[in-house]
Design a protein around this motif. Structure first.
Motif, short mmCIF file in Angstrom:
data_model
loop_
_atom_site.label_atom_id
_atom_site.label_comp_id
_atom_site.label_asym_id
_atom_site.label_seq_id
_atom_site.Cartn_x
_atom_site.Cartn_y
_atom_site.Cartn_z
N GLN A 49 0.69 -1.09 -0.02
CA GLN A 49 0.08 0.13 0.15
C GLN A 49 0.81 1.31 0.08
O GLN A 49 0.58 2.28 -0.23
N CYS A 87 -10.81 -0.01 2.94
CA CYS A 87 -9.51 -0.05 2.76
C CYS A 87 -9.01 1.34 2.18
O CYS A 87 -9.45 1.99 1.42
N LEU A 88 -7.91 1.70 2.95
CA LEU A 88 -7.17 2.87 2.47
C LEU A 88 -6.74 3.00 1.13
O LEU A 88 -6.87 4.25 0.53
N HIS A 129 -7.23 -9.07 6.33
CA HIS A 129 -7.10 -8.02 5.49
C HIS A 129 -5.86 -7.61 4.92
O HIS A 129 -5.49 -7.50 3.62
N HIS A 133 -3.66 -8.46 1.28
CA HIS A 133 -2.93 -7.34 0.39
C HIS A 133 -1.52 -7.91 0.12
O HIS A 133 -1.19 -7.53 -1.05
N ILE A 161 -8.06 -0.10 6.52
CA ILE A 161 -7.16 -0.82 6.68
C ILE A 161 -6.61 -1.24 5.47
O ILE A 161 -6.93 -0.79 4.62
CO CO Z 1 -6.58 -2.10 2.80
#
Ligand code: CO
Length: 161
Positions: A49, A87-88, A129, A133, A161
């Motif tokens: 991320q 989700c961010l 979660h 990723h 998250i």
């Molecule tokens: Co996420």
């Protein structure tokens, strides 16, 4: 602070690589991820991320200690519950999906010591979660129907998250 990669950035679809040595670069990555998580008010963050496809996650539930997991794996899951998840990397949306009630994960801490985390509820959800990723999976892939995805105002109180 690092920039959060958002959908459809290809790094989010990539399978992240295992960390071979927890060296200075990994320590800096962890610090940067923690800072970024604090800055954006998330409860967890996975390295892809922030654009780094390595198997590192950081988690901080409200009022709890920061959890760093390097090369995490889920070793046990049980139960099932319906959750609303955000989700961010997918800003402005929430989805209704199923997550495990309890999850046991193992991995290394930032000093390279083996740790085992038993989580239930939100911690189990965040572990699933974030480890998703690392495998290039977002919660969108767990939606049973597109009707379970909804647009929300950016300041909605669902933990991201
Ligand atoms: Co996420």
């Amino acid at each position: 602070m690092a920039e959060i990669r958002v959908y459809p950035d290809p790094v989010l679809r990539q399978k992240s690589k295992r960390v071979k040595h927890i060296d200075g670069a990994i320590a800096r990555l962890i610090d940067d991820m923690v800072e970024t998580m604090h800055e954006v008010g998330g409860v967890g963050l996975a390295a892809p991320q922030v654009g780094t496809p390595l198997r590192v996650v950081v988690i901080e539930l409200p009022g709890e200690e920061i959890l760093v997991l390097v090369n995490p794996e889920i070793v046990k899951r049980s139960g099932e519950r319906q959750v609303e998840e955000g989700c961010l990397s997918i800003p402005g949306y929430r989805g209704e999906i199923k997550r495990s009630e309890k999850v046991t994960a193992k991995g290394l801490d930032r000093r390279g010591r083996e740790i085992r985390i038993k989580g239930e509820g939100l911690l189990a959800q965040v572990l699933e979660h974030e480890i998703d990723h690392l495998n290039g999976i977002t919660y969108i892939e767990h939606l049973e129907s597109i009707d379970n995805l909804s647009q929300v105002a950016p300041d909605t109180e669902t933990p991201e998250i």
